[in-house]
Design a protein around this motif. Structure first.
Motif, PDB file in Angstrom:
ATOM      1  N   GLU A  94      -4.045   6.232   5.638  1.00 32.46           N
ATOM      2  CA  GLU A  94      -3.968   4.763   6.065  1.00 32.46           C
ATOM      3  C   GLU A  94      -2.852   4.200   5.192  1.00 32.46           C
ATOM      4  O   GLU A  94      -2.960   4.158   4.022  1.00 32.46           O
ATOM      5  N   ASN A  95      -2.126   3.236   5.920  1.00 34.77           N
ATOM      6  CA  ASN A  95      -1.131   2.528   4.998  1.00 34.77           C
ATOM      7  C   ASN A  95      -1.045   1.012   5.849  1.00 34.77           C
ATOM      8  O   ASN A  95      -0.936   0.877   6.865  1.00 34.77           O
ATOM      9  N   ILE A  96      -1.005   0.247   4.796  1.00 34.46           N
ATOM     10  CA  ILE A  96      -0.809  -1.079   5.065  1.00 34.46           C
ATOM     11  C   ILE A  96       0.404  -1.564   4.389  1.00 34.46           C
ATOM     12  O   ILE A  96       0.429  -1.889   3.118  1.00 34.46           O
ATOM     13  N   LEU A  97       1.484  -2.216   5.322  1.00 36.25           N
ATOM     14  CA  LEU A  97       2.612  -2.864   4.599  1.00 36.25           C
ATOM     15  C   LEU A  97       2.482  -4.221   5.228  1.00 36.25           C
ATOM     16  O   LEU A  97       2.544  -4.596   6.203  1.00 36.25           O
ATOM     17  N   PHE A  98       3.063  -5.206   4.089  1.00 36.84           N
ATOM     18  CA  PHE A  98       2.945  -6.523   4.351  1.00 36.84           C
ATOM     19  C   PHE A  98       4.226  -7.273   3.818  1.00 36.84           C
ATOM     20  O   PHE A  98       4.740  -6.917   2.847  1.00 36.84           O
ATOM     21  N   VAL A  99       4.488  -8.445   4.459  1.00 32.42           N
ATOM     22  CA  VAL A  99       5.205  -9.185   3.720  1.00 32.42           C
ATOM     23  C   VAL A  99       4.749 -10.708   3.634  1.00 32.42           C
ATOM     24  O   VAL A  99       3.932 -11.192   4.662  1.00 32.42           O
ATOM     25  N   LYS A 100       5.070 -11.505   2.743  1.00 36.90           N
ATOM     26  CA  LYS A 100       4.509 -13.062   2.525  1.00 36.90           C
ATOM     27  C   LYS A 100       5.651 -14.006   2.462  1.00 36.90           C
ATOM     28  O   LYS A 100       6.518 -13.545   1.703  1.00 36.90           O
TER      29      LYS A 100
ATOM     30  N   ARG B 186       9.844 -18.844  -1.812  1.00 37.57           N
ATOM     31  CA  ARG B 186       9.558 -17.550  -2.475  1.00 37.57           C
ATOM     32  C   ARG B 186       9.389 -16.533  -1.199  1.00 37.57           C
ATOM     33  O   ARG B 186       8.603 -16.856  -0.404  1.00 37.57           O
ATOM     34  N   LEU B 187       9.770 -15.289  -1.638  1.00 42.42           N
ATOM     35  CA  LEU B 187       9.303 -14.327  -0.638  1.00 42.42           C
ATOM     36  C   LEU B 187       8.607 -13.253  -1.286  1.00 42.42           C
ATOM     37  O   LEU B 187       8.746 -13.042  -2.593  1.00 42.42           O
ATOM     38  N   GLY B 188       7.767 -12.415  -0.846  1.00 38.59           N
ATOM     39  CA  GLY B 188       6.924 -11.312  -1.493  1.00 38.59           C
ATOM     40  C   GLY B 188       6.749 -10.217  -0.428  1.00 38.59           C
ATOM     41  O   GLY B 188       6.915 -10.440   0.886  1.00 38.59           O
ATOM     42  N   LEU B 189       6.430  -9.118  -0.947  1.00 36.97           N
ATOM     43  CA  LEU B 189       6.128  -8.055  -0.140  1.00 36.97           C
ATOM     44  C   LEU B 189       5.090  -6.975  -0.689  1.00 36.97           C
ATOM     45  O   LEU B 189       5.023  -7.355  -2.041  1.00 36.97           O
ATOM     46  N   GLY B 190       4.545  -6.209  -0.023  1.00 38.66           N
ATOM     47  CA  GLY B 190       3.585  -5.118  -0.771  1.00 38.66           C
ATOM     48  C   GLY B 190       3.192  -3.967   0.043  1.00 38.66           C
ATOM     49  O   GLY B 190       3.471  -3.813   1.564  1.00 38.66           O
ATOM     50  N   ASP B 191       2.585  -3.174  -0.405  1.00 42.64           N
ATOM     51  CA  ASP B 191       2.253  -1.792   0.384  1.00 42.64           C
ATOM     52  C   ASP B 191       0.744  -1.434  -0.215  1.00 42.64           C
ATOM     53  O   ASP B 191       0.743  -1.110  -1.258  1.00 42.64           O
ATOM     54  N   SER B 192       0.082  -0.778   0.651  1.00 47.03           N
ATOM     55  CA  SER B 192      -1.331  -0.151   0.242  1.00 47.03           C
ATOM     56  C   SER B 192      -1.357   1.184   1.182  1.00 47.03           C
ATOM     57  O   SER B 192      -1.212   1.002   2.197  1.00 47.03           O
ATOM     58  N   ALA B 193      -1.769   2.278   0.223  1.00 52.04           N
ATOM     59  CA  ALA B 193      -1.968   3.424   1.232  1.00 52.04           C
ATOM     60  C   ALA B 193      -2.991   4.153   0.578  1.00 52.04           C
ATOM     61  O   ALA B 193      -3.532   4.269  -0.758  1.00 52.04           O
TER      62      ALA B 193
END
Length: 837
Positions: free
Chosen positions: A545-551, A577-584
């Motif tokens: 399972e992978n969750i990729l996001f930008v804020k 500002r921009l942010g990003l992340g990923d959870s696996a």
């Protein structure tokens, strides 16, 4: 700006294309009309098996009238095979329903399994009452009549599995998100507050400046206070009307606690730097239920909570309410120095005399649930207040006798949730809250630690040498909108928008009476918009399972600062500002899975940091957002339903690289918040737990080590580069042992004895590189213990819980902050009552 705007759609397009390729890869070699993948990927399900059958007594009247009956029951089983609920689906009357339900609640099952892993289940069970084929003498009928069927041996052939799968807690834990989940059912039975419950979790540090109602500092991987965001049912905690902070939220009003470590999902709409804590209340709306708890303890402590709900099933109309009241004098013993007759300081052990706390609040919620046009449509109205006496300065050198502070808040929220026919889901909440804070110091006397007035002050006020009567009001409106939909069977896309506006105004009435410049005068407001886009991919039969996001973060600041002569200096700023992340998450086996997560996180400055507080903190409208690169790597192993019991263990390594950290900087007569620090936090936390077969013994333990260091080589903290950040623990551990027996004095009762311990290694109050080590202020190593005895008894409609708690049973001297002593040995008793139909 243009490059940032182009980046988000390009990234999402790439995710969609790659996800489609991955999700369609198994179908490439399958026949087009009916791909075989779903059939081959179906999980192997094993039915529950009845291990212990309880025979219900035959109802006397039915037996006398020669009546037989069949009661259809829906039984809810947990992952251990325990019957947690029994609902009558097809009543038979004549006493059959009550007898069947009472017996079924005492059944014991081998739990249902999916791919060999025990899981909760819901089954339909037909309980049949049959009389002997012919009348028999009375002496024999009492022993042979009423043979309920079916027997335990053929039970598995007669049941129907209607709902099978992991619980909400298990799904959350096993998701790709960087989250720890604490169920508070057991904790609710003890006389502990929310701060104590959270402090037992790995990676979490909760420090208190006294007893109940005192200020608390919550820490995750070294980040503290405003760097962590707190929510209750998705609403920011400070906007929900619950007392003086997280540690003082009544634990009996919360069902579970989710702690997000450094990587925060977009659904919260938060600008968190180090993580988030989500408190979730009971979301089971069925039937009519009421509960209440009362706690009585040392230091004249009284805590009362209550809740009630009713669902009108034909219409789906729900009405529920809750409330709480807390009171304590906090007059525990402390070790201080007091002058003797000659004026020399002498050690003494005395009671605190001006540290009382009083809080209360209530909320009413009404609306509709589980309707075709809305899964949830609920309006909540609430109010809350607290008042706290301030006993001393920050090192307990100067006692106060008349200083106090507090807050009153009121507001409402409107929530809407729905899952539409095309697979689109919507979750929206909007609300308004008014908060009024006050701080009052009109002291006429200087006090000693005996509570005596030893000096009449030349003018009122002891904290700052002048009278203070400060009031700050904030009007806050907010909204959270989350939309989700499926791109394919293995892909989901979510979008979130979270605007917040805060208008702030205040006054220092004593300054205005003296016709002096009031720094609180003037309009000030903040507007922030946190938005995000999230893509979730499930592949390889849920093994990956992978969750990729930008804020995206936007903040607009407006401030008016009064000038001599009555005019105002106006400042406006816009931050982006921009942010990003990923959870696996990768499942290596049914029992073992690994997680990895990353976020480039941002926290926007808050009103006190921008505008000051009108007392010792002045404004600084030139602050920049804090940022951090947050990384987590974890491994979890868990087994359930084994012959040796249930076992769970996990270890997590974390890293934080923070920049532009905002800290209060001391000036000759005031503080000002500034971006002054770069920092690096590296650490590891681990936990393990074991539950014996039959749940007779439960053992749990966790430990955390973190190395949080300054990496700034210039500025205020340049001389302390590579030194550990002071005044924060870097090594601590928790342990517990629970011993439980069931059916002791009545069917379905429980008695349990629980021992909890906490270890905190010594740490410096100031920088390691400053001063001589033998003269440095040190918060010494602490080892604290508590003991709790609980007894639970159940009937068809009620559950009663009694508990007795002894905290800090060795009466150790406890300090979370240098000089501020926490309570010693204390005793508490608690009664909890739950009614349900």
């Amino acid at each position: 700006m243009k490059m940032r705007s182009i980046f988000i759609p390009v990234l999402l397009a790439g995710l969609f294309v790659s996800g489609q390729a991955l999700s369609q890869e198994p179908e490439a070699s399958a026949p087009a009309p009916q791909p075989p993948a779903p059939a081959t990927a179906a999980p192997a399900v094993e039915m529950p098996k009845l291990l212990e059958f309880i025979e219900a007594p035959y109802p006397a009247q039915a037996k006398q009238e020669r009546l037989e009956g069949k009661v259809s029951l829906r039984l809810t089983l947990d992952a251990q095979g325990t019957v947690t609920a029994a609902e009558v689906l097809e009543p038979a009357g004549h006493g059959f329903d009550e007898a069947a339900r009472e017996a079924a609640l005492r059944f014991r099952f081998e739990p249902a399994k999916r791919n060999g892993t025990p899981v909760p289940a819901r089954i339909v069970y037909p309980y049949t009452f049959r009389l002997p084929p012919a009348p028999e003498p009375v002496a024999q009928s009492s022993s042979t009549a009423a043979t309920p069927g079916p027997s335990g041996s053929d039970f598995h052939e007669t049941i129907e599995v209607t709902n099978l799968g992991p619980s909400m807690v298990e799904r959350r834990r096993q998701s790709a998100e960087a989250v720890q989940v604490l169920e508070v059912g057991t904790v609710q039975r003890e006389a502990v507050d929310m701060g104590e419950a959270l402090a037992r979790t790995e990676g979490v540090s909760v420090r208190r400046s006294g007893g109940l109602g005192s200020t608390s500092r919550f820490s995750l991987a070294g980040f503290t206070d405003e760097q962590i965001r707190f929510f209750i049912d998705g609403v920011p905690l400070q906007l929900a009307g619950y007392g003086a902070g997280l540690a003082n939220v009544p634990v009996n009003l919360v069902q579970r606690i989710e702690t997000y470590q450094g990587v925060v999902p977009i659904r919260f709409g938060a600008d968190a730097l180090g993580g988030a804590v989500h408190l979730e209340t009971d979301q089971d709306f069925q039937g009519t239920r009421a509960s209440a708890s009362y706690e009585l303890g040392s230091f004249d402590t009284h805590r009362l909570t209550g809740s009630v709900r009713h669902l009108h099933e034909p219409s789906g109309f729900l009405l529920r309410a809750n409330g709480y009241f807390d009171f304590t004098r906090n007059d525990y013993l402390v070790d201080v120095e007091v002058p003797d007759d000659s004026g020399r300081p002498r050690p003494a052990r005395l009671h605190r005399f001006h540290d009382g706390y009083r809080a209360g609040g209530a909320g009413i919620e009404a609306g509709f649930v589980d309707q075709p046009w809305a899964r949830r449509l609920l309006l909540r109205v609430f109010t809350g207040t607290y008042d706290k006496e301030l006993q001393s300065d920050n090192e307990m050198d100067t006692p106060y006798g008349e200083v106090e502070y507090g807050e009153t808040s009121a507001g409402s929220t409107l929530r809407f949730e729905q899952i539409f026919s095309n697979g689109l889901s919507a979750d929206a909440v909007a609300g308004y809250t008014y908060r009024r804070n006050h701080f009052t110091d009109l002291s006429e006397c200087a006090y000693d630690w005996y509570g005596r007035c030893v000096l009449v002050l030349p003018q009122r006020g002891i904290v700052e040498g002048r009278p203070i009567e400060r009031v700050i009001g904030q009007h806050i409106s907010f909204a959270r909108l989350n939309l989700g939909g499926s791109l394919s069977p293995s892909q989901k896309l979510r979008v979130s928008l979270a605007p917040t506006r805060a208008d702030r105004a205040g006054e220092d009435r004593q300054l205005q009476l003296a016709q002096q410049l009031d720094p609180l005068d003037g309009a000030r407001n903040l507007f922030s918009l946190v938005s995000g886009v999230e893509h979730e991919l499930d592949a390889f039969d849920d093994r990956f399972e992978n969750i990729l996001f930008v804020k995206d973060y936007i903040q607009r600041v407006y401030g008016e600062r009064p000038l001599d002569g009555g005019s105002f200096a106006i400042t406006k700023r816009t931050l982006h500002r921009l942010g990003l992340g990923d959870s696996a998450r990768l499942r290596l086996s049914p029992e073992l899975y690994a997680k990895a997560s990353y976020e480039w996180a941002t926290r926007l400055p808050q009103p006190d940091e921008f505008f000051g507080n009108g007392l010792l903190i002045i404004e600084n409208l030139n602050l920049n957002p804090e940022t951090s690169h947050n990384l987590n790597l974890g491994l979890t192993y868990e087994t359930r339903g084994q012959a040796a019991g249930d076992f769970r263990a996990n270890v997590t390594g974390f890293g934080r690289l923070a920049d532009q950290l905002i800290l209060p900087i001391s000036r000759p007569s005031y503080f000002v918040y500034q971006n002054v620090l770069k920092a690096r936090s590296l650490g590891v936390s681990g936990a393990a737990g074991w539950v014996s077969p039959g749940k007779y013994v439960s053992l749990e333990g966790n430990a955390t080590w973190q190395d949080f260091r300054n990496t700034s080589s210039e500025g205020e903290y340049g001389p302390f580069v590579d030194k550990r950040i002071p005044n924060q623990p870097y090594l601590w551990a928790n342990g517990s042992a629970r011993f439980q027996l069931s059916d002791v004095m009545s069917p379905r009762d429980e008695i349990a004895l629980t021992w909890n311990t906490r270890y905190i290694h010594e740490f410096f109050r100031a920088w390691e590189g400053a001063g001589q080590i033998d003269t440095k202020d040190v918060i010494e190593t602490q080892w604290l213990h508590s003991l709790s005895l609980t007894y639970v008894t159940r009937s068809d409609t009620a559950t009663l819980t009694w508990s007795a708690d002894a905290q800090n049973i060795t009466d150790a001297r406890a300090y979370d902050f240098y000089g501020i002593q926490r309570p010693g040995r204390s005793l508490f008793a608690k009664l909890t009552v739950d009614f349900g139909t």
